[in-house]
Design an enzyme around this catalytic site. Structure first.
Site, PDB file in Angstrom:
ATOM      1  N   LEU A  63       0.860  -1.173   0.000  1.00  0.00           N
ATOM      2  CA  LEU A  63       0.000   0.000   0.000  1.00  0.00           C
ATOM      3  C   LEU A  63       0.899   1.227   0.000  1.00  0.00           C
ATOM      4  O   LEU A  63       1.953   1.225   0.640  1.00  0.00           O
ATOM      5  CB  LEU A  63      -0.917   0.035   1.234  1.00  0.00           C
ATOM      6  N   ASP A  64       0.485   2.282  -0.695  1.00  0.00           N
ATOM      7  CA  ASP A  64       1.240   3.538  -0.655  1.00  0.00           C
ATOM      8  C   ASP A  64       1.378   3.999   0.786  1.00  0.00           C
ATOM      9  O   ASP A  64       0.489   3.772   1.617  1.00  0.00           O
ATOM     10  CB  ASP A  64       0.518   4.626  -1.450  1.00  0.00           C
ATOM     11  N   GLN A  65       2.473   4.675   1.087  1.00  0.00           N
ATOM     12  CA  GLN A  65       2.725   5.109   2.465  1.00  0.00           C
ATOM     13  C   GLN A  65       1.577   5.925   3.065  1.00  0.00           C
ATOM     14  O   GLN A  65       1.196   5.695   4.217  1.00  0.00           O
ATOM     15  CB  GLN A  65       4.036   5.896   2.541  1.00  0.00           C
ATOM     16  N   THR A  67      -1.557   5.741   2.414  1.00  0.00           N
ATOM     17  CA  THR A  67      -2.796   4.964   2.412  1.00  0.00           C
ATOM     18  C   THR A  67      -2.856   4.033   3.615  1.00  0.00           C
ATOM     19  O   THR A  67      -1.861   3.429   4.000  1.00  0.00           O
ATOM     20  CB  THR A  67      -2.903   4.142   1.113  1.00  0.00           C
ATOM     21  N   HIS A 163       0.172   3.880  -7.573  1.00  0.00           N
ATOM     22  CA  HIS A 163      -0.616   5.107  -7.443  1.00  0.00           C
ATOM     23  C   HIS A 163      -1.884   5.095  -8.310  1.00  0.00           C
ATOM     24  O   HIS A 163      -2.414   6.153  -8.646  1.00  0.00           O
ATOM     25  CB  HIS A 163       0.222   6.330  -7.816  1.00  0.00           C
TER      26      HIS A 163
END
Length: 244
Positions: A63-65, A67, A163
């Protein structure tokens, strides 16, 4: 932060861990000394199970940081291989909650785009041309906030690109609340602690049993979601009861 010391576990057995990642925590080690989920979970396993040596834990997705949300980690190499194959083969269903800075004209929809494989000026770009791959997601409207012109969407991720949700939603005129990279970056965004994007649902085949693992988790860990957002998601889950 106390939550970094004790990761929130949703499920654990000999083959996997299912956890909730807080916003701001990287999925894996990076260039900085920021604590990451992989390291925190290895430490937690070593402490809880009294393992003095190195603890194996496989990272099978990210997961993106900024998120928050549900992640699964593999506790054995066999589980890591099978879970990775499931992600590559799209046998995993990933569902997200997002607050958008505009209200869509319809109650549901699908976006199919081409995303740049590399960031251009710090962003993944939507458009035609070489060096791109296909990205697809579908969404449905859960709630409107007419006064602010914002909406709560449930997003099913068909492909898992870097993203993807943030870039696609922005490209279609629905930038996410609090998004420091793809958002509007006005006063409303600046007052948010993080992006209002939360991995609320994860479904995948168990790596060793013939069972489907299904997990749902509301966005309580993410402060950019309001109480009304959390209530709308709870009502959505209640409407699904009996569907299996």
């Amino acid at each position: 932060m106390p939550e970094l010391m004790s990761p929130s576990l949703l499920y654990e057995d000999n083959h996997l861990l299912v956890v909730v990642k807080p916003p701001g925590v990287p999925s894996q080690p990076g260039r900085t000394a920021t604590p990451d989920m992989l390291g925190l979970l290895k430490r937690d396993l070593a402490l809880r199970h009294g393992k003095p040596g190195r603890v194996f834990l496989g990272l099978v997705h990210r997961l993106d940081q900024p998120t928050s949300g549900i992640m699964v980690f593999a506790r054995t190499s066999k589980a890591a291989s099978r879970l990775s194959k499931a992600f590559r083969g799209r046998a995993v269903k990933k569902t997200y909650l997002a607050v958008t800075r505009a209200i869509p004209d319809q109650d549901k929809g699908t976006f199919k785009d081409w995303l740049s494989r590399k960031e251009i000026d710090g962003r993944v770009r939507v458009g035609e041309g070489p060096g791109r791959y296909e990205a697809e997601l579908s969404w449905q409207l859960l709630a409107r906030e007419e006064e602010r012109g914002e909406a709560l969407l449930l997003i099913d991720l068909v492909t898992g690109r870097r993203h993807q949700i943030r870039a696609q939603m922005a490209a279609h005129g629905l930038p996410l609340l609090g998004d420091r990279r793809y958002g509007l970056m006005d006063g409303r965004d600046q007052e948010m602690a993080t992006v209002a994007l939360h991995a609320c649902g994860l479904s995948f085949p168990h790596p060793t049993r013939q069972t489907q693992m299904v997990f749902w988790q509301g966005p309580d860990v993410n402060p950019s979601f309001s109480g009304a957002d959390r209530l709308a998601f709870t009502r959505y889950l209640e409407s699904r009861q009996g569907e299996g």
